[in-house]
Design a protein around this motif. Structure first.
Motif, PDB file in Angstrom:
ATOM      1  N   GLU A  43       4.723   1.648   1.234  1.00 25.65           N
ATOM      2  CA  GLU A  43       4.182   1.367   0.377  1.00 25.65           C
ATOM      3  C   GLU A  43       4.391  -0.430   0.008  1.00 25.65           C
ATOM      4  O   GLU A  43       2.989  -1.248   0.224  1.00 25.65           O
ATOM      5  N   SER A  44       5.713  -0.685   0.506  1.00 23.73           N
ATOM      6  CA  SER A  44       5.848  -2.635   0.449  1.00 23.73           C
ATOM      7  C   SER A  44       5.689  -2.901   1.890  1.00 23.73           C
ATOM      8  O   SER A  44       5.100  -3.986   1.207  1.00 23.73           O
TER       9      SER A  44
ATOM     10  N   ARG B 270       1.656  -3.277   1.470  1.00 23.20           N
ATOM     11  CA  ARG B 270       1.752  -4.221   0.726  1.00 23.20           C
ATOM     12  C   ARG B 270       1.799  -5.657   1.525  1.00 23.20           C
ATOM     13  O   ARG B 270       0.691  -6.400   1.337  1.00 23.20           O
TER      14      ARG B 270
ATOM     15  N   ALA C 143      -1.223  -6.342   3.950  1.00 22.70           N
ATOM     16  CA  ALA C 143      -2.530  -6.469   3.410  1.00 22.70           C
ATOM     17  C   ALA C 143      -2.226  -8.072   2.982  1.00 22.70           C
ATOM     18  O   ALA C 143      -3.408  -8.717   3.376  1.00 22.70           O
ATOM     19  N   GLU C 144      -2.048  -8.198   1.631  1.00 21.70           N
ATOM     20  CA  GLU C 144      -1.490  -9.745   1.819  1.00 21.70           C
ATOM     21  C   GLU C 144      -1.435 -10.987   3.046  1.00 21.70           C
ATOM     22  O   GLU C 144      -2.491 -11.818   2.488  1.00 21.70           O
TER      23      GLU C 144
ATOM     24  N   ALA D 261      -5.124  -0.789  -0.321  1.00 23.00           N
ATOM     25  CA  ALA D 261      -4.416  -2.192  -0.207  1.00 23.00           C
ATOM     26  C   ALA D 261      -5.141  -3.187   0.120  1.00 23.00           C
ATOM     27  O   ALA D 261      -5.169  -4.799  -0.258  1.00 23.00           O
TER      28      ALA D 261
ATOM     29  N   LEU E   4      -2.955   4.325   1.578  1.00 23.70           N
ATOM     30  CA  LEU E   4      -1.976   2.800   1.334  1.00 23.70           C
ATOM     31  C   LEU E   4      -3.069   1.837   2.408  1.00 23.70           C
ATOM     32  O   LEU E   4      -3.372   1.522   1.207  1.00 23.70           O
ATOM     33  N   THR E   5      -3.050   1.807   3.396  1.00 25.61           N
ATOM     34  CA  THR E   5      -3.458   1.126   4.280  1.00 25.61           C
ATOM     35  C   THR E   5      -4.687   0.628   3.920  1.00 25.61           C
ATOM     36  O   THR E   5      -5.096  -0.431   3.376  1.00 25.61           O
TER      37      THR E   5
END
Length: 232
Positions: A60-61, A64, A67-68, A115, A111-112
């Motif tokens: 997850e990290s 994230r 994606a950021e 995000a 997840l992707t």
């Protein structure tokens, strides 16, 4: 000269070789800025307009951070290409192998995509392209685990397409037959793969889905080598 994706920014997962690298190369050639993620980016070629990042789609990290970076760069599209293979009889499937396949091929897409959705909600037009397989709608002996992961990815693709209607998200699935890549720890370019699809063929399908006119949604594209029996 204006190219097809001029002014667009696209995020691509599983981007270090094979299909993923071909997608990155084509999108960059068509004028897109590309944020490209993969677990191992050592040795990836430098390309104008392309930012490579280390990405583990099961973490997850890591997702994230990817994606950021992509959304800050203005991404309006995501290509979920990361995937792994596993082929064995059902009786030999272990919990560890189940988690390895499902975490990458299914959880990774969840997840992707998840995000990026908050950012995509702010846009009037956005696109997610999921590169799955022709086995997202069929199975075979020793393929239970792998095909289950692709069936699941197909379900996620279609559910996200319904959810995205309200904010202009178009979701496409690219379903291919045999492709000459390094898939499942095999070698690319071996004689038995001579008539298989090439990574560039899949990249062209992705480009088509990304560049369709605003009034067109490409639900899925199914590709096979000419010799391969048709299977839907």
């Amino acid at each position: 000269m204006t190219t097809t994706l001029q002014g667009r920014t696209v995020a691509v997962t599983g981007a270090s070789r094979g299909i993923g690298l071909s997608i990155v190369e084509l999108l960059a050639a068509e004028g897109a800025q590309v944020v490209a993620g993969a677990r191992d980016i050592a040795g990836v070629p430098e390309m104008a307009g392309v930012q490579f990042m280390t990405l583990d789609v099961t973490d997850e990290s890591s997702v994230r951070a990817f994606a950021e970076a992509a959304t800050q760069a203005g991404a309006d599209a995501l290509v979920n290409n990361a995937g792994v293979g596993s082929f064995m009889p059902v009786e030999e499937i272990t919990p560890a192998e189940y988690r390895r396949i499902m975490d990458t091929n299914v959880l990774g897409v969840i997840l992707t995509s998840g995000a990026f959705v908050p950012h995509f909600r702010t846009l009037q037009r956005s696109t997610v392209v999921n590169v799955t397989s022709d086995v997202s709608a069929r199975t075979f002996a020793r393929g239970g685990l792998y095909t289950a992961s692709k069936y699941a990815a197909r379900a996620i693709t279609q559910a996200l397409a319904y959810e995205g209607h309200e904010y202009g998200l178009r979701v496409s699935e690219i379903r291919s037959g045999n492709v000459d890549t390094f898939f499942n720890d095999t070698q690319q370019g071996t004689p038995e793969k001579a008539e298989w699809l090439k990574p560039e063929d899949i990249a062209q399908a992705v480009l088509y889905a990304l560049s369709a006119p605003a009034h067109v949604r490409i639900d899925e594209i199914l590709l096979h080598p000419t010799w391969q029996p048709v299977a839907f």
